[in-house]
Structures are given as structure tokens and as C-alpha cells.
Design an enzyme around this catalytic site. Structure first.
Site, PDB file in Angstrom:
ATOM      1  N   GLY A  14       0.852  -1.192   0.000  1.00 51.14           N
ATOM      2  CA  GLY A  14       0.000   0.000   0.000  1.00 51.14           C
ATOM      3  C   GLY A  14       0.884   1.236   0.000  1.00 51.14           C
ATOM      4  O   GLY A  14       2.087   1.171  -0.289  1.00 51.14           O
ATOM      5  N   LYS A  35      -0.020  -9.949  -0.055  1.00 54.68           N
ATOM      6  CA  LYS A  35      -0.645 -11.276   0.090  1.00 54.68           C
ATOM      7  C   LYS A  35      -1.756 -11.521  -0.923  1.00 54.68           C
ATOM      8  O   LYS A  35      -2.188 -12.645  -1.107  1.00 54.68           O
ATOM      9  CB  LYS A  35      -1.161 -11.470   1.513  1.00 54.68           C
ATOM     10  CG  LYS A  35      -2.308 -10.583   1.889  1.00 54.68           C
ATOM     11  CD  LYS A  35      -2.777 -10.906   3.297  1.00 54.68           C
ATOM     12  CE  LYS A  35      -3.852  -9.946   3.752  1.00 54.68           C
ATOM     13  NZ  LYS A  35      -4.337 -10.238   5.088  1.00 54.68           N
ATOM     14  N   ALA A  46      -8.944   4.627  -1.146  1.00 54.79           N
ATOM     15  CA  ALA A  46      -9.104   5.934  -0.499  1.00 54.79           C
ATOM     16  C   ALA A  46      -9.771   6.902  -1.466  1.00 54.79           C
ATOM     17  O   ALA A  46      -9.448   6.936  -2.648  1.00 54.79           O
ATOM     18  CB  ALA A  46      -7.757   6.466  -0.043  1.00 54.79           C
ATOM     19  N   GLN A  47     -10.686   7.669  -0.934  1.00 54.15           N
ATOM     20  CA  GLN A  47     -11.460   8.554  -1.813  1.00 54.15           C
ATOM     21  C   GLN A  47     -11.119  10.019  -1.599  1.00 54.15           C
ATOM     22  O   GLN A  47     -10.653  10.712  -2.490  1.00 54.15           O
ATOM     23  CB  GLN A  47     -12.960   8.348  -1.562  1.00 54.15           C
ATOM     24  CG  GLN A  47     -13.475   6.993  -1.993  1.00 54.15           C
ATOM     25  CD  GLN A  47     -14.980   6.861  -1.803  1.00 54.15           C
ATOM     26  OE1 GLN A  47     -15.657   7.769  -1.312  1.00 54.15           O
ATOM     27  NE2 GLN A  47     -15.529   5.734  -2.213  1.00 54.15           N
ATOM     28  N   GLY A  48     -11.367  10.488  -0.350  1.00 53.22           N
ATOM     29  CA  GLY A  48     -11.360  11.923  -0.066  1.00 53.22           C
ATOM     30  C   GLY A  48     -10.065  12.614  -0.423  1.00 53.22           C
ATOM     31  O   GLY A  48     -10.034  13.576  -1.192  1.00 53.22           O
ATOM     32  N   GLU A 116     -13.038  18.408   4.594  1.00 52.39           N
ATOM     33  CA  GLU A 116     -13.725  17.265   5.197  1.00 52.39           C
ATOM     34  C   GLU A 116     -14.045  17.592   6.647  1.00 52.39           C
ATOM     35  O   GLU A 116     -13.538  18.569   7.206  1.00 52.39           O
ATOM     36  CB  GLU A 116     -12.851  16.005   5.111  1.00 52.39           C
ATOM     37  CG  GLU A 116     -12.692  15.508   3.682  1.00 52.39           C
ATOM     38  CD  GLU A 116     -11.840  14.250   3.561  1.00 52.39           C
ATOM     39  OE1 GLU A 116     -12.165  13.409   2.734  1.00 52.39           O
ATOM     40  OE2 GLU A 116     -10.839  14.118   4.283  1.00 52.39           O
ATOM     41  N   HIS A 349     -14.051   1.353   9.761  1.00 54.03           N
ATOM     42  CA  HIS A 349     -13.320   2.019   8.677  1.00 54.03           C
ATOM     43  C   HIS A 349     -11.816   2.107   8.917  1.00 54.03           C
ATOM     44  O   HIS A 349     -11.034   1.898   8.005  1.00 54.03           O
ATOM     45  CB  HIS A 349     -13.904   3.425   8.522  1.00 54.03           C
ATOM     46  CG  HIS A 349     -13.258   4.260   7.465  1.00 54.03           C
ATOM     47  ND1 HIS A 349     -13.279   3.901   6.135  1.00 54.03           N
ATOM     48  CD2 HIS A 349     -12.572   5.435   7.533  1.00 54.03           C
ATOM     49  CE1 HIS A 349     -12.636   4.828   5.426  1.00 54.03           C
ATOM     50  NE2 HIS A 349     -12.191   5.757   6.258  1.00 54.03           N
ATOM     51  N   SER A 389      -4.499   9.857   7.383  1.00 54.36           N
ATOM     52  CA  SER A 389      -3.873   8.539   7.295  1.00 54.36           C
ATOM     53  C   SER A 389      -2.892   8.444   6.132  1.00 54.36           C
ATOM     54  O   SER A 389      -1.747   8.008   6.286  1.00 54.36           O
ATOM     55  CB  SER A 389      -4.956   7.474   7.147  1.00 54.36           C
ATOM     56  OG  SER A 389      -4.360   6.258   6.836  1.00 54.36           O
TER      57      SER A 389
HETATM   58  P1  FAD Z   1      -2.921  -0.749   2.844  1.00 55.25           P
HETATM   59  O1  FAD Z   1      -3.078   0.241   1.766  1.00 55.25           O
HETATM   60  O2  FAD Z   1      -4.152  -1.389   3.365  1.00 55.25           O
HETATM   61  O3  FAD Z   1      -1.943  -1.867   2.304  1.00 55.25           O
HETATM   62  C1  FAD Z   1      -1.711  -3.050   3.025  1.00 55.25           C
HETATM   63  C2  FAD Z   1      -0.847  -3.962   2.199  1.00 55.25           C
HETATM   64  O4  FAD Z   1      -0.367  -4.992   3.029  1.00 55.25           O
HETATM   65  C3  FAD Z   1      -1.544  -4.646   1.041  1.00 55.25           C
HETATM   66  O5  FAD Z   1      -0.661  -4.684  -0.054  1.00 55.25           O
HETATM   67  C4  FAD Z   1      -1.756  -6.068   1.553  1.00 55.25           C
HETATM   68  O6  FAD Z   1      -1.817  -7.051   0.544  1.00 55.25           O
HETATM   69  C5  FAD Z   1      -0.523  -6.234   2.381  1.00 55.25           C
HETATM   70  N1  FAD Z   1      -0.572  -7.258   3.430  1.00 55.25           N
HETATM   71  C6  FAD Z   1      -1.362  -7.313   4.520  1.00 55.25           C
HETATM   72  N2  FAD Z   1      -1.042  -8.373   5.274  1.00 55.25           N
HETATM   73  C7  FAD Z   1      -0.028  -9.008   4.648  1.00 55.25           C
HETATM   74  C8  FAD Z   1       0.737 -10.176   4.918  1.00 55.25           C
HETATM   75  N3  FAD Z   1       0.528 -10.920   6.004  1.00 55.25           N
HETATM   76  N4  FAD Z   1       1.696 -10.534   4.037  1.00 55.25           N
HETATM   77  C9  FAD Z   1       1.920  -9.828   2.905  1.00 55.25           C
HETATM   78  N5  FAD Z   1       1.226  -8.714   2.601  1.00 55.25           N
HETATM   79  C10 FAD Z   1       0.269  -8.307   3.465  1.00 55.25           C
HETATM   80  N6  FAD Z   1      -7.282   7.825   4.382  1.00 55.25           N
HETATM   81  C11 FAD Z   1      -6.997   9.094   4.042  1.00 55.25           C
HETATM   82  O7  FAD Z   1      -6.046   9.686   4.562  1.00 55.25           O
HETATM   83  N7  FAD Z   1      -7.754   9.730   3.088  1.00 55.25           N
HETATM   84  C12 FAD Z   1      -8.811   9.129   2.480  1.00 55.25           C
HETATM   85  O8  FAD Z   1      -9.449   9.725   1.630  1.00 55.25           O
HETATM   86  C13 FAD Z   1      -9.138   7.801   2.844  1.00 55.25           C
HETATM   87  N8  FAD Z   1     -10.207   7.179   2.286  1.00 55.25           N
HETATM   88  C14 FAD Z   1     -10.421   5.855   2.585  1.00 55.25           C
HETATM   89  C15 FAD Z   1     -11.467   5.178   1.948  1.00 55.25           C
HETATM   90  C16 FAD Z   1     -11.661   3.834   2.193  1.00 55.25           C
HETATM   91  C17 FAD Z   1     -12.769   3.094   1.505  1.00 55.25           C
HETATM   92  C18 FAD Z   1     -10.811   3.155   3.101  1.00 55.25           C
HETATM   93  C19 FAD Z   1     -11.002   1.693   3.366  1.00 55.25           C
HETATM   94  C20 FAD Z   1      -9.802   3.829   3.751  1.00 55.25           C
HETATM   95  C21 FAD Z   1      -9.600   5.189   3.504  1.00 55.25           C
HETATM   96  N9  FAD Z   1      -8.575   5.883   4.139  1.00 55.25           N
HETATM   97  C22 FAD Z   1      -8.313   7.176   3.800  1.00 55.25           C
HETATM   98  C23 FAD Z   1      -7.611   5.193   5.003  1.00 55.25           C
HETATM   99  C24 FAD Z   1      -6.362   4.888   4.163  1.00 55.25           C
HETATM  100  O9  FAD Z   1      -6.733   4.514   2.857  1.00 55.25           O
HETATM  101  C25 FAD Z   1      -5.540   3.769   4.777  1.00 55.25           C
HETATM  102  O10 FAD Z   1      -5.368   3.997   6.142  1.00 55.25           O
HETATM  103  C26 FAD Z   1      -4.169   3.701   4.124  1.00 55.25           C
HETATM  104  O11 FAD Z   1      -4.298   3.608   2.727  1.00 55.25           O
HETATM  105  C27 FAD Z   1      -3.401   2.523   4.674  1.00 55.25           C
HETATM  106  O12 FAD Z   1      -2.256   2.326   3.895  1.00 55.25           O
HETATM  107  P2  FAD Z   1      -1.279   1.168   4.299  1.00 55.25           P
HETATM  108  O13 FAD Z   1      -0.190   1.205   3.293  1.00 55.25           O
HETATM  109  O14 FAD Z   1      -0.960   1.274   5.727  1.00 55.25           O
HETATM  110  O15 FAD Z   1      -2.154  -0.172   4.115  1.00 55.25           O
HETATM  111  C1  SIN Z   2     -13.441   9.707   3.105  1.00 59.99           C
HETATM  112  O1  SIN Z   2     -13.165  10.016   1.947  1.00 59.99           O
HETATM  113  O2  SIN Z   2     -14.494   9.995   3.673  1.00 59.99           O
HETATM  114  C2  SIN Z   2     -12.448   8.934   3.865  1.00 59.99           C
HETATM  115  C3  SIN Z   2     -11.436   9.869   4.331  1.00 59.99           C
HETATM  116  C4  SIN Z   2     -10.583   9.199   5.361  1.00 59.99           C
HETATM  117  O3  SIN Z   2     -10.877   8.091   5.790  1.00 59.99           O
HETATM  118  O4  SIN Z   2      -9.614   9.844   5.753  1.00 59.99           O
END
Ligand code: FAD
Ligand code: SIN
Length: 535
Positions: A14, A35, A46-48, A116, A349, A389
Site C-alpha cells: 500500500g 498477500k 481511499a477517496q477523499g 472534510e 473504517h 492517514s
Molecule cells: P494498505 O493500503 O491497506 O496496504 C496493506 C498492504 O499490506 C496490502 O498490499 C496487503 O496485501 C498487504 N498485506 C497485509 N497483510 C499481509 C501479509 N501478512 N503478508 C503480505 N502482505 C500483506 N485515508 C486518508 O487519509 N484519506 C482518504 O481519503 C481515505 N479514504 C479511505 C477510503 C476507504 C474506503 C478506506 C477503506 C480507507 C480510507 N482511508 C483514507 C484510510 C487509508 O486509505 C488507509 O489507512 C491507508 O491507505 C493505509 O495504507 P497502508 O499502506 O498502511 O495499508
Molecule cells: C473519506 O473520503 O471519507 C475517507 C477519508 C478518510 O478516511 O480519511
């Protein structure tokens, strides 16, 4: 082998994982594990948008204040300030990676900024309503093209290799990771000078969630098993507005829609009309814990199964222009958002707690780092401010990479191979699927938006039973992704409930009917695993 020669292993593709990998790769080889498919994960959903303190009407102080207000007294000011101070350079870094943000020629850096809930000003850089996808595609393209980055799709980390596996008596250290190559059905030991947990949150522990299938708390569970502290797990954020439709209960309707003026309304059967100003003077722009609880309250009071989000007054061309993804998705389900209100409900969420880590991503075990939603850094306190985030992923992903590059090289001992001598294949899929459903429903009903001590205690009792059953499968049968995820989910469920039970107050996202007051002074909840049960 020296540290120089072995790749750093980044678990997760991610925003957090890719930021670390791209920042490391010019000077050090990196393996990135994912995974599922590389484009699966919360980031792409992520949208916003992402916070950038960029506008002439904005300041670091103002962003810190909003973060603290949302975080309900548990935000670590030092962390919040550090991240706010680096927000402009984080957005610039993403622009440099070719992220196609929405433009406004008169905006700072030429970017359009939206607003937001909980933000005093417009400070959210975005790519229409698909910011995450735009960011993820750009970074993934860079990572694919980089000769020093090996992307391993459908490779699942199982557990960290620590001093205990090597039977070494020393300060706890991480030497690599055991990873399951899903397609070849074999487990490999990957030795590494540093391992980065970037595995995202644990939304899937709840029956209804905005999260993708990847969000099963793997990093939190692995770190906990390895002896790291875990913080603030009781603070699970419920997003107020997920689409409520028989075919779709996890699609998010971005908060930016309320930021641009959409209204929450009761169904006609419950009297119709707006209700948020009865709950908070900021009405629809209150922080999302308040909005989610208000919706939950109104739904229960009126016995309705959803409320409406009405954006019809914003006009068709504005909605198509600013929210093309939501417009198209709803239209596909027969809802014309320019003419009809959208049925919405709250859903799990965001995981505000996680692996305790510092501003360089360092966790409690030497050589182990954690970045992104899997962490607890103090930024989110008792409730995360929208769009903080993605920002945390970039800012701390970069400092984490810098810290790994600056570390002194040391010799690494050989790591033991994975031991499969005791295991056998078993057709236990039905039981595993049953346990998945049971756990998620239990968490939704007993550990949801409004909690009581009795419900938490009952949840803990059932979780303990489930855990011993799952541990038994894990010990005796060949691993599958479902079993490994379930093992991590139940570990995280226990951490959430135990944390909730020790908080004798209501604060931010944790609301208990037995302790409705907010104490004048409060501390983060930090759990430590007893030394004898660490893996
Ligand atoms: P992720 O993007 O979830 O990536 C996790 C990665 O880890 C994936 O590649 C997965 O396959 C891998 N993984 C997990 N477990 C394992 C394992 N055991 N072995 C190997 N790989 C593994 N935040 C904002 O700031 N702004 C927004 O607008 C916003 N909108 C959102 C909308 C939605 C619908 C959602 C669900 C969340 C939103 N968030 C937003 C929150 C934000 O998207 C997440 O907190 C952020 O993207 C997390 O990034 P990350 O890299 O930590 O994890
Ligand atoms: C959203 O777009 O409402 C999600 C934003 C966030 O989770 O930070």
C-alpha cells in the site's frame, strides 16, 4: 552475510510499503510482499484525499489543533506537529511521483483543495473522488520500473523471525520473516537486515466494514506475537456513510461530499429532515465519531435500517465532476445521486491503534519497523481526523527508509527453515469459514459503536474459545491464507476487547454505556504481551 547484501523486506504494497520501498531502492535492494494482488489494499480505495497544509489561510498550528480536537485528548502533540510540518513536502513528493491530483490554477502548488469533517479550512489534496487509486497506480508504476525492487504478489508473511527462533538470548531482534508463497503452497524463510510491517488495518474483524479483504491486522498480530507493544486498539473508527444497498455494504461515500455541502436526513418514516445539528453545532461537519454515533442513535431510536445522504441540491454537473466514482457506482445500482438521496449506514473504517512505533517507524524489536495504518504513533489519539492517514503513510514511510539506510551494517546469523514436519492437509474450510463469520458478527454486535462492559466480557469469553480452536488448527494443519488471516483476526479482536475493557470512560471512538463520562485526564492504552508467550 552482511546487511549490505540482503534485501530489506517490506510487508505490504500500500502507500506505506511503497513509500518505504521507493525511498530505499536507490541505495538498497528491497523485496515487497503483497498477500493478494498488488492493487488490493485500503490505499487504492481511499477517496477523499490527503492533508496538505498548503493554503494561505492554513497553518501547522491549525492542522495540529484540528487533529487534537478530533483525537479527543489523546493525540501526541510532538507526532502531530512533526507530521503536519512535513505535509507540504509529502504532497510535493507525491506530485513528483506523477500522482495526478485535481488541479486548480489559483490553488497552492496548482492543486484543488477540498474540505472534510473536523478540518477548519480546505486542506485536502485529492484526485476527484479516487485519490487512493491515483496515488497507488503512480507509485506502483514507479516500483515496477525500479531495478532494485522485487514485487512478490500473493506472498503472505506469517510470522517474524526473531531471537527466539534462533534461540539467542539478547535484546529482541528481528532477523527476517516466514512467508507463504500462496501459488506454490510453500513457506520460505526470508532473512533480512530490516523488516517493515506495512500491512494496513484490521477492519475485516467487523461484519460491516469499508475495508478491503487485505485488512486483517496481520502486522499487528505478528508484532504482538514477537513481543512488541500494541497501543490504543479500542479506538476503531466507524465511517458514518457507507452505502446501504442489498448488493453493496462496504462502498464508501466520501466525507468530502458532506464537506461540499451534502446533508444527512432521516427517512420519511422517521419524520424526514436533517438531524445532525441536534447532536453537534458543526452538524454534518463534526468529526466522524460524533456523526457515526448520531446516525447509530437515530437509527436505533426510529427503528430504521439506514439514513439518507442528500446531495441532490449540489447539482448534476458538480456531482459528476467532483464525485465521478460515486456517481457511477450508485448509478450502476439504480441510484441517481443528482436526483435521489443515498441510503447510508456507518461501518468499521480505520484502526487508530496498532504497533507502537516512533517517528522513524521503529518498533520494540531491533530491526523491525512499522508504518501506516498498522501502527500506533500517537497521531490519531482517540479518533483520526479525516485524510491524516495517507499523510502519515508518506511522512513516516520516508523517515523510516532514511533510518534503515542510516543503520550500521551487522552480520546476520543463518535463520532456521520453516518446520512443517508436524502438519497435515485437512479439509477444514467449512469450519474456518464458520469461525470467520462468527468472529465478525460477534465483534459487530458486542464491540461496535456503543459498548457495555457486559458485552465486552461476553465477547472476550467467546474470543478465547475461538482462539484456542484456531491455534489448534494452526499447530496441526498445513497453512492456508484463510487460516492465517483468521489467526491474526482473532488475535486483534482480543487486543481490541482487552483494550476496551481497561478504558473506564467514554472518549473519542470508544463509547461505553457503563462509563459515559470523559475523565479529566487519560492516557493511551498500551498492552504488553507476557514474555513467556512471545513467539
Ligand atoms: P494498505 O493500503 O491497506 O496496504 C496493506 C498492504 O499490506 C496490502 O498490499 C496487503 O496485501 C498487504 N498485506 C497485509 N497483510 C499481509 C501479509 N501478512 N503478508 C503480505 N502482505 C500483506 N485515508 C486518508 O487519509 N484519506 C482518504 O481519503 C481515505 N479514504 C479511505 C477510503 C476507504 C474506503 C478506506 C477503506 C480507507 C480510507 N482511508 C483514507 C484510510 C487509508 O486509505 C488507509 O489507512 C491507508 O491507505 C493505509 O495504507 P497502508 O499502506 O498502511 O495499508
Ligand atoms: C473519506 O473520503 O471519507 C475517507 C477519508 C478518510 O478516511 O480519511
Amino acid at each position: 552475510m552482511s546487511q549490505q547484501s540482503l534485501p530489506v523486506v517490506v510487508i505490504g504494497a500500500g502507500l506505506a510499503g511503497l513509500t518505504v520501498a521507493l525511498e530505499l531502492a536507490n541505495r538498497h535492494p528491497v523485496i515487497v510482499l503483497a498477500k493478494r494482488q498488488l492493487d488490493e489494499g485500503a490505499t487504492a480505495w481511499a477517496q477523499g484525499g490527503i492533508v496538505g497544509v498548503l493554503g494561505s489561510d492554513d497553518s501547522v498550528d491549525s492542522h495540529v489543533r484540528d487533529t487534537q480536537d478530533a483525537g479527543a485528548g489523546l493525540v501526541d502533540e510532538h507526532t502531530a506537529r512533526f507530521i503536519a510540518e512535513h505535509s507540504a513536502s509529502a504532497v510535493q513528493w507525491l506530485v513528483d511521483q506523477n500522482v495526478p491530483f485535481s488541479h486548480d490554477p489559483s490553488g497552492p502548488l496548482g492543486l484543488h483543495l477540498t474540505r472534510e469533517g473536523g478540518h477548519a479550512v480546505r486542506r485536502i489534496a485529492h484526485a476527484a473522488d479516487a485519490t487512493g487509486r491515483a496515488i497507488h497506480e503512480a507509485l506502483l508504476a514507479k516500483a515496477r520500473a525500479h531495478p532494485n525492487i522485487a514485487l512478490r504478489e500473493r506472498w503472505m508473511a506469517i510470522d517474524l523471525i526473531t531471537s527466539r527462533h534462533l534461540k539467542r538470548v539478547e535484546t529482541a531482534r528481528c532477523y527476517g520473516v516466514y512467508a507463504f508463497d500462496i501459488d506454490r503452497r510453500r513457506v520460505e524463510a526470508l532473512p533480512a537486515p530490516a523488516v517493515v510491517l506495512a500491512t494496513g488495518g484490521v477492519g475485516k474483524v467487523y461484519r460491516y466494514t469499508s475495508n478491503p479483504d487485505t485488512s486483517t491486522g496481520d502486522g499487528i498480530a505478528m508484532a504482538w506475537r514477537a513481543g512488541c507493544r500494541v497501543g490504543n486498539m479500542e479506538f476503531i473508527q466507524f465511517h458514518p456513510t457507507c452505502l446501504y444497498h442489498p448488493q453493496e455494504r462496504s462502498f464508501l461515500i466520501t466525507e468530502a461530499m458532506r464537506g461540499e455541502g451534502a446533508h444527512l436526513k432521516l427517512p420519511d418514516s422517521a419524520g424526514g429532515g436533517r438531524f445532525m445539528s441536534a447532536h453537534d453545532p458543526r452538524a454534518e461537519l463534526a468529526p466522524r465519531d460524533i456523526v457515526a454515533r448520531a446516525i447509530d442513535f437515530e437509527m436505533k431510536k426510529h427503528g430504521v435500517d439506514h439514513v439518507w445522504l442528500d446531495a441532490t441540491h449540489l447539482g448534476e454537473s458538480f456531482l459528476k465532476d467532483h464525485f465521478p466514482t460515486i456517481h457511477a457506482r450508485c448509478m450502476g445500482l439504480g441510484i441517481d445521486i443528482a436526483r435521489q438521496p443515498i441510503p447510508v449506514v456507518p461501518a468499521a473504517h480505520y484502526t487508530c491503534g496498532g504497533v507502537v512505533s516512533d517517528l522513524h517507524g521503529q518498533a520494540d524489536v531491533v530491526g523491525l519497523y512499522a508504518v501506516g495504518e498498522t501502527t500506533y504513533t500517537g497521531l490519531h489519539g482517540a479518533n483520526r481526523l479525516a485524510s491524516n492517514s495517507l499523510l502519515e503513510c508518506v511522512v513516516l514511510g520516508r523517515t523510516c527508509a532514511a533510518h534503515i539506510l542510516a543503520a550500521q551494517p551487522t552480520e546476520l546469523p543463518p535463520v532456521p527453515a520453516w518446520d512443517e514436519s508436524q502438519v497435515e492437509d485437512a479439509d477444514e474450510q467449512v469450519v474456518i469459514a464458520h469461525n470467520w463469520d462468527e468472529l465478525r458478527l460477534l465483534m459487530w454486535n458486542y464491540v461496535g459503536i456503543v459498548r457495555t462492559t457486559k458485552r465486552l466480557e461476553r465477547a472476550l469469553h467467546r474470543i478465547e474459545l475461538l482462539k484456542s480452536e484456531i491455534d489448534d488448527y494452526y499447530a496441526n494443519f498445513r497453512v492456508t491464507r484463510d487460516l492465517l488471516e483468521l489467526r491474526n483476526l482473532v488475535e486483534c479482536a482480543e487486543l481490541i476487547v482487552r483494550s476496551a475493557l481497561v478504558r473506564h470512560e467514554s472518549r473519542g471512538l470508544h463509547f461505553s454505556r457503563d462509563f459515559p463520562a470523559t475523565l479529566p485526564v487519560s492516557l493511551p492504552t498500551v498492552l504488553t504481551r507476557p514474555a513467556q508467550s512471545r513467539s
